[in-house]
Design an enzyme around this catalytic site. Structure first.
Site, mmCIF file in Angstrom:
data_model
loop_
_atom_site.group_PDB
_atom_site.id
_atom_site.type_symbol
_atom_site.label_atom_id
_atom_site.label_comp_id
_atom_site.label_asym_id
_atom_site.label_seq_id
_atom_site.Cartn_x
_atom_site.Cartn_y
_atom_site.Cartn_z
ATOM 1 N N CYS A 171 0.810 -1.217 0.000
ATOM 2 C CA CYS A 171 0.000 0.000 0.000
ATOM 3 C C CYS A 171 0.844 1.267 0.000
ATOM 4 O O CYS A 171 0.298 2.367 0.038
ATOM 5 C CB CYS A 171 -0.929 0.010 1.220
ATOM 6 N N ARG A 184 -6.651 5.900 -2.972
ATOM 7 C CA ARG A 184 -6.900 4.451 -2.940
ATOM 8 C C ARG A 184 -6.960 3.940 -1.512
ATOM 9 O O ARG A 184 -7.875 3.178 -1.153
ATOM 10 C CB ARG A 184 -5.792 3.734 -3.715
#
Length: 298
Positions: A195, A241
């Site tokens: 991430c 995101r």
């Protein structure tokens, strides 16, 4: 008095193939096993999923410039040939080292000096300049070195965690942060290495530079601003995101956040990043409009 019409010499459509087939065969022997290994390994990961796209785009760009391979008037100079041989030898040595020691950085990266060396030996700098972006674009096939990933992943995860916490807290969500661990409601989420967005920033940079190359903007300032903004836009898209994944987990549960929607968020990252790029380009068009191109006289 009759006149005789002179016929143009017939062009052999297989002429370029007859000249280049030994070179093409050699490149295939070297790199098809490498591509096969990547297709069954690294390219299946989310971090390197852009690899086959980069390869296809580079091949398409070379195909667009295929006319340079049949220019018989081009004769490389001794300096060009010597430089080409040096690059070819360096590339082959890097390939041998990477292949034997399983170092993808060398094995995949060797194709650039190998191809460039062959071009200089056979056709010279003019042809190499015509294919410069295709060769440059192949850089994005090379996996990032481990020390680069390790050095960049930690700070990126920290920045993303801080920004996501601040924005969602300001929006009224019950969120708290401890390092790179975010607690929202009854759920606890760890901002993992995947991430951090490093590989996504890498692939979005490739798409951004490809966009600039295809658009062929004449304004230098416009190109420079867009180039400077690609990485920040990619970082911002990754922040979006992560926040979407947090909101999905908070509203729909942990299974939704870690299931299909987690993969879909990766696709959304590219869409958001490209939309940012298109929007910035459109806004800059009002300030730095393209100048008319001067066409060369025949």
């Amino acid at each position: 008095m009759s006149t005789l019409a002179t016929r143009a010499p017939a062009i052999d459509p297989l002429g370029p193939l007859k000249t280049w087939w030994p070179i093409l065969l050699g490149l295939l022997v070297l790199y098809v096993p490498t591509y096969w290994m990547l297709a069954h390994g690294l390219w299946n990961s989310e971090e390197q999923a852009h690899g086959p796209i980069v390869l296809i785009v580079a091949l398409f760009l070379i195909w667009q410039q295929r006319a340079v391979f049949v220019d018989e008037a081009v004769t490389p100079t001794r300096v060009e040939a010597a430089t080409g041989w040096a690059l070819l030898i360096v590339g082959l040595l890097a390939y041998a080292l990477g292949r034997s020691q399983d170092i993808l950085l060398f094995e995949v990266g060797s194709q650039i000096p190998v191809i460039l060396g062959v071009l200089l030996i056979t056709l010279g700098w003019r042809t190499a300049r015509a294919l410069w972006f295709a060769l440059f674009f192949l850089l994005f096939m090379i996996p990032l070195p481990g020390f680069v990933v390790d050095a960049a992943t930690g700070p990126l995860k920290q920045y993303i965690s801080v920004i996501a916490e601040q924005v969602l807290y300001a929006a009224g969500y019950p969120i708290a942060r401890s390092g790179v661990t975010l607690t929202v409601g009854q759920y606890q989420l760890l901002v993992a290495d995947a991430c951090s967005g490093l590989h996504s920033m890498f692939s979005l940079t490739a798409m951004g530079l490809l966009y600039l190359y295809l658009m062929q903007r004449t304004s230098i300032a416009r190109n420079l601003i867009i180039m400077a903004a690609i990485l920040p836009m990619a970082f911002l898209a990754n922040v979006v995101r992560v926040m979407v994944l947090i909101l999905v987990t908070y509203h729909l549960g942990d299974e939704a956040g870690q299931g299909f929607l987690h993969g879909f968020a990766g696709i959304m990252l590219f869409i958001v990043g490209l939309l940012f790029l298109f929007l910035l380009d459109a806004l800059l068009g009002f300030v730095f409009p393209d100048r008319p191109r001067v066409k060369a006289k025949a």
